[in-house]
Design a protein around this motif. Sequence first.
Motif, mmCIF file in Angstrom:
data_model
loop_
_atom_site.group_PDB
_atom_site.id
_atom_site.type_symbol
_atom_site.label_atom_id
_atom_site.label_comp_id
_atom_site.label_asym_id
_atom_site.label_seq_id
_atom_site.Cartn_x
_atom_site.Cartn_y
_atom_site.Cartn_z
ATOM 1 N N GLY A 1 41.006 33.901 39.096
ATOM 2 C CA GLY A 1 40.100 34.643 38.139
ATOM 3 C C GLY A 1 39.928 33.671 37.030
ATOM 4 N N GLY B 1 36.676 34.453 34.568
ATOM 5 C CA GLY B 1 36.541 34.519 32.988
ATOM 6 C C GLY B 1 35.965 33.988 31.996
ATOM 7 N N SER C 1 35.956 39.540 32.330
ATOM 8 C CA SER C 1 37.617 39.259 31.361
ATOM 9 C C SER C 1 38.472 40.436 31.653
ATOM 10 C CB SER C 1 37.573 39.955 30.139
ATOM 11 O OG SER C 1 39.074 39.951 29.604
ATOM 12 N N GLU D 1 39.275 39.529 35.535
ATOM 13 C CA GLU D 1 39.920 38.411 35.106
ATOM 14 C C GLU D 1 41.722 37.981 34.918
ATOM 15 O OE1 GLU D 1 40.374 34.116 31.809
ATOM 16 O OE2 GLU D 1 40.047 36.394 31.175
#
Length: 634
Positions: A345, A349, A379, A382
């Motif tokens: 993640g 991101g 984002s 993420e």
Amino acid sequence: MRYLFFVVLWCVWLPALSEPVLTITDTREPIRIAPYSYVLEDFGGKLTYAQVLQMPRSSFGLLLKEGVKGLLNPPKTIWLRLELKNKTSSELFLLSKQRSYQRLDVYVLDETGKLTIQQVGNAHPMRNRLAPLANPFISLGHHPKKIHVAMYPNDVYRDYMEIADLGKSIQHQKHLGFWQGIVLGIYLLLLVYAIIFGIRLRLPILGWYALFLFTNTHWFLHRSGYFDEFWGNSSLYTQFIKYYPLRFMVVSCWAIFHIKFLHLKQYSKFLYYLLVGWLGLELINHLCLVISQYFGAAFAPLDMPLSWLGLDWAAKIIIALLFMLISVIYVWRKNFQEVRLYALGLGIGITAMLLSIVTLYHISWLPFYPYNYTFVFGSVAEIIIFAYAVAEQHWRRQTQTQRELIAQLRENVHQRDKLLRIRDEIARDLHDEVGATLTSISISTKLVQKKVGLQQTDIEPILAQINADSEDTIHSIRDTIWALNSDNDAPAKFQERLRTVALQMLANQNITLTFDSDVALETLPPFSMELRRNIYLVYKEALHNIVKHAQANKVSIQIRQAAGHLQINISDNGSGFDTASPTEGNGLLNFKKRAQEGGFKVGVQSKAGTGTTISLQVSIQEAAAITINQPINL
């Protein structure tokens, strides 16, 4: 022939020297204006529209890909110039996918020479705009000829402006609102998830995750212009956001969650203090900026060396992201299983964020995306992966805790069974060895008493005392054997023991016994040996006192269950006593001492001439807990 040559040359070069005109023949698709636009940089910021209008085309540069890159965060005023020819009957609109601008002035000169000026951006009231939207939505009319657009310092160009008709403009707003609504819904859904489960499970990591999500949601709402559209751009929020370090809060909460999830301090104190120190420098930098702005002159100590290096606010974000990336790689090498999802993640991101940020700089070998929404989708991906990673981490640790508890429970059961076997062995030994020996002593004493006692009267009292002591010891041993026997832990056998003891002690004393119980014994938990022993001793002592001192002819024993308690009441109609008397008070203290050891309550009610009632109150819930948790004391 010479004149013909110049005519041909003029016809060839005239289109190249003339300003390109954007001709609109079809409005079914939005048209980007960049290939037809010219740009002028106003470093002093003092040029007016009238001055710009009179400037020759040679004062402008053609807005190409490299030119757009140069407009990504200009410290100067930028003028765009565009020639336009509309061959359709539709009204045209100027759109920008950049959600909002601080200030954007658009000057439209139509074919009749009429000038229309429109001002949009956060610096202008929402009520003065064509539509109450944060992003630019500007009418160009039906027959615009020449358009000038003024963008002011510290705004971000980032995308190609487009021209479309009303239908496409509305469709654009609809699509933009749809995708932003989905992103916002994901943010809010995960935020609610983090808050609810953080409160319910009381996990600190979920609290940090919720704070990280909150700052991301606030950033997205602010960037998308929702607050401006809802409250207007002259609200208290607008004044507040001037001093609130939104980008710093997003990055710092992200970094704190990063530190907490990875337990970074346990793996590398150097990386931990490096990241925390950088955040501290950014915080000090912002405080200095706010305080200095209040007194008139802006001063940011961290921005100064960065500006000397040709870097700006985006560089501070990149540095923090790089520190985070280095730390997750370091922890990944140490404990891959623990951080694999989080690393995935974070990698998504950071990659998305870096792809967006590098468009702010002139890097020729990088692909250019004029409007880069990569960081938004990165984002979202993420935070979804983070949510799963937090849930998986909690599930893994909970599973490990459950395994440890099961193993401990099995060990406790094993030890308990072992102690129960020892209890049974001790009970058998007491019965077979000590009990038999004491019984032999008692019988032998009686025989000696019959043969010798009549001839030697001085020995008679001694033999009688030996016999009495032996019988008392036999009764005590039998009580101990009963208490040690694990089969007697059942409430039904305990109640039957209480009834039997009462009958044995009162039957030969001409005392009438009433034994009454309405307790559903199958609903009671097994009593521990310690609890049974102390209740039994207090109960037996109470009966012994009735036989020895009360001078009663009636005894009532009641066992009741109510409000989570087991109540045993022993009442007699004897002479009673004054509970305040010091002598009798010592007996009461003995009762209370045993009750305290056994974990129950005992009370004595008595007055001279009215009889006595002794109450034992046992909490069923505490008795069950004692049975499960209390070790067996031999």
